[in-house]
Design an enzyme around this catalytic site. Structure first.
Site, PDB file in Angstrom:
ATOM      1  CD  GLU A  49      -3.030  -1.041   0.248  1.00  0.00           C
ATOM      2  OE1 GLU A  49      -3.121  -0.030  -0.471  1.00  0.00           O
ATOM      3  OE2 GLU A  49      -3.795  -2.023   0.148  1.00  0.00           O
ATOM      4  CG  ASN A  53      -0.827   5.207  -1.082  1.00  0.00           C
ATOM      5  OD1 ASN A  53      -1.608   4.822  -1.935  1.00  0.00           O
ATOM      6  ND2 ASN A  53      -1.142   5.280   0.202  1.00  0.00           N
ATOM      7  NE  ARG A 108      -4.764   5.413  -7.597  1.00  0.00           N
ATOM      8  CZ  ARG A 108      -4.348   4.529  -8.497  1.00  0.00           C
ATOM      9  NH1 ARG A 108      -4.610   3.251  -8.332  1.00  0.00           N
ATOM     10  NH2 ARG A 108      -3.672   4.916  -9.552  1.00  0.00           N
TER      11      ARG A 108
HETATM   12  N1  LIG Z   1       2.958   9.143  -1.003  1.00  0.00           N
HETATM   13  C1  LIG Z   1       1.929   9.963  -1.212  1.00  0.00           C
HETATM   14  N2  LIG Z   1       2.116  11.148  -1.856  1.00  0.00           N
HETATM   15  C2  LIG Z   1       1.069  11.976  -2.085  1.00  0.00           C
HETATM   16  N3  LIG Z   1      -0.209  11.728  -1.719  1.00  0.00           N
HETATM   17  C3  LIG Z   1      -0.453  10.569  -1.074  1.00  0.00           C
HETATM   18  C4  LIG Z   1       0.584   9.631  -0.789  1.00  0.00           C
HETATM   19  N4  LIG Z   1       0.043   8.584  -0.124  1.00  0.00           N
HETATM   20  C5  LIG Z   1      -1.270   8.861  -0.024  1.00  0.00           C
HETATM   21  N5  LIG Z   1      -1.586  10.037  -0.585  1.00  0.00           N
HETATM   22  C6  LIG Z   1      -2.933  10.668  -0.613  1.00  0.00           C
HETATM   23  O1  LIG Z   1      -3.754  10.009   0.341  1.00  0.00           O
HETATM   24  C7  LIG Z   1      -4.940   9.501  -0.279  1.00  0.00           C
HETATM   25  C8  LIG Z   1      -5.403   8.248   0.403  1.00  0.00           C
HETATM   26  O2  LIG Z   1      -4.475   7.181   0.221  1.00  0.00           O
HETATM   27  P1  LIG Z   1      -5.020   5.694   0.347  1.00  0.00           P
HETATM   28  O3  LIG Z   1      -5.699   5.530   1.670  1.00  0.00           O
HETATM   29  O4  LIG Z   1      -3.907   4.756   0.041  1.00  0.00           O
HETATM   30  O5  LIG Z   1      -6.142   5.588  -0.764  1.00  0.00           O
HETATM   31  P2  LIG Z   1      -5.998   5.509  -2.362  1.00  0.00           P
HETATM   32  O6  LIG Z   1      -4.575   5.174  -2.683  1.00  0.00           O
HETATM   33  O7  LIG Z   1      -6.933   4.411  -2.717  1.00  0.00           O
HETATM   34  O8  LIG Z   1      -6.399   6.833  -2.906  1.00  0.00           O
HETATM   35  C9  LIG Z   1      -4.567   9.343  -1.738  1.00  0.00           C
HETATM   36  O9  LIG Z   1      -5.699   9.369  -2.579  1.00  0.00           O
HETATM   37  C10 LIG Z   1      -3.636  10.544  -1.958  1.00  0.00           C
HETATM   38  O10 LIG Z   1      -4.367  11.715  -2.172  1.00  0.00           O
HETATM   39 MG   LIG Z   2      -3.413   3.775  -1.786  1.00  0.00          MG
END
Ligand SMILES: Nc1ncnc2c1ncn2[C@@H]1O[C@H](COP(=O)(O)OP(=O)(O)O)[C@@H](O)[C@H]1O
Ligand SMILES: [Mg+2]
Lengths: 146, 107
Positions: A49, A53, A108
Site C-alpha cells: 500500500e 501510494n 482507487r
Molecule cells: N505518497 C503519497 N504522496 C502523495 N499523496 C499521497 C501519498 N500517499 C497517499 N496520498 C494521498 O492520500 C490519499 C489516500 O491514500 P489511500 O488511503 O492509500 O487511498 P488511495 O490510494 O486508494 O487513494 C490518496 O488518494 C492521496 O491523495
Molecule cells: Mg493507496
C-alpha cells in the site's frame, strides 16, 4: 535500550512493476525474526500500500525514486519507512480517512491507509507539499517460536 | 489471459497470482471485456489461486460491481485465502458482495 539487529535500504524507480519486488524483499528481510505467515502477510500488504501510494500519488506515474528503510530490533519489532520525494500531502488527516481518495476516477478504494493501520501496530505519516512523503510503520513480530 | 466459464447469466473468472496496482490494470481491462456481454449479470471471482491482494484489488471489484449492479446483478467471490478475506472485511467489501446468487454451490 533496544538494540537494532539489522538494517537494510532499498531504492528503486517509481514503477508499478516494482511493487511486488518491494513487498517480497521486505518480507524476506523480516524472516530473520521468525514471523508467522499472518505477520508476513500483514507487512507485505502494508508495504504494498505504501509503495503503491508513493508511485501513483507521490510521483503520479512520473519518474522518481522510492526508498524503503527497514530495521529489525531485538525486541521483535520491524520498523519500516517508505519515502518518496514526490508531490507531498496537503491534509494528512483527510488523506488517512477511510474511503478518501484523490483519484476516484482511477477506481482507487481510498483504503490504503486503513489497511496499513489495521495490519501494522503503528503508522505515522510525515509530508511536505512539494517535497515528499514518508510513511513510518512498526510491526511487533511475536513469531511462532517465541 | 484470465480463465473463465459462463453458465447462463453467471460468469466465473479465475484470478491467479497477485492482484496489486500493477496487475490490476490488465485484470480490470480483461474483466470489462468479458462483462461487455450484457447477458452477464453475475460475476463470480474464483480466488483459490490468488496469492496476494491489496486495496487495489478492492477497487477492481467495486468497479465491476457497479457495472453489474446497474443490470440488476452483482459480484461474488469464492476460495479466497484467510489474508485476502481480512483485506476484504476491513474494507467492508462483503457488504456489497452477493455471495452465491445464481450459483448453487457457494454458501
Ligand atoms: N505518497 C503519497 N504522496 C502523495 N499523496 C499521497 C501519498 N500517499 C497517499 N496520498 C494521498 O492520500 C490519499 C489516500 O491514500 P489511500 O488511503 O492509500 O487511498 P488511495 O490510494 O486508494 O487513494 C490518496 O488518494 C492521496 O491523495
Ligand atoms: Mg493507496
Amino acid at each position: 535500550m533496544n538494540i537494532r539487529k539489522n538494517h537494510m535500504r532499498l531504492c528503486f524507480d517509481s514503477k508499478s512493476a516494482n511493487e511486488s519486488f518491494a513487498r517480497v524483499a521486505v518480507s524476506a528481510f523480516m524472516s530473520q525474526l521468525s514471523p508467522t505467515l499472518e505477520e508476513i502477510n500483514d507487512v507485505k500488504t502494508a508495504v504494498s500500500e505504501a509503495v503503491t501510494n508513493a508511485i501513483v500519488h507521490g510521483y503520479k506515474d512520473e519518474s522518481g525514486e522510492v526508498v524503503i528503510d527497514a530495521s529489525l530490533w531485538d525486541d521483535g519489532r520491524v520498523i519500516i519507512d517508505v519515502s518518496d520525494t514526490g508531490c507531498g500531502i496537503d491534509d494528512i488527516s483527510q488523506a488517512m480517512t477511510p474511503f478518501f481518495t484523490s483519484q476516484p476516477e482511477m477506481e482507487r478504494a481510498g483504503m490504503g491507509f486503513a489497511v496499513m493501520q489495521t495490519f501494522m501496530d503503528d503508522v505515522r505519516v510525515t509530508s511536505r507539499p512539494g517535497q515528499g512523503t514518508s510513511v513510518f510503520m512498526v510491526k511487533r513480530v511475536k513469531g511462532s517460536a517465541k | 489471459m484470465l480463465k473463465y466459464s459462463r453458465q447462463g447469466t453467471v460468469l466465473t473468472v479465475m484470478l491467479e497470482g497477485e492482484l496489486d496496482q500493477n496487475s490490476s490494470q490488465v485484470v480490470r481491462e480483461e474483466l470489462d471485456n468479458l462483462i461487455e456481454d450484457t447477458r452477464i449479470r453475475h460475476l463470480t471471482l474464483d480466488m483459490r489461486n490468488l496469492t496476494f491482494m491489496d486495496s487495489s484489488g478492492i477497487g477492481v471489484i467495486i468497479g465491476r460491481y457497479r457495472t453489474l449492479a446497474r443490470r440488476g446483478g452483482g459480484v461474488s467471490v469464492t476460495g479466497e485465502s484467510a489474508h485476502i478475506r481480512r483485506v476484504m472485511k476491513l474494507t467492508g467489501l462483503y457488504t456489497i458482495l452477493d455471495n452465491g446468487r445464481g450459483e448453487a454451490s457457494s454458501l
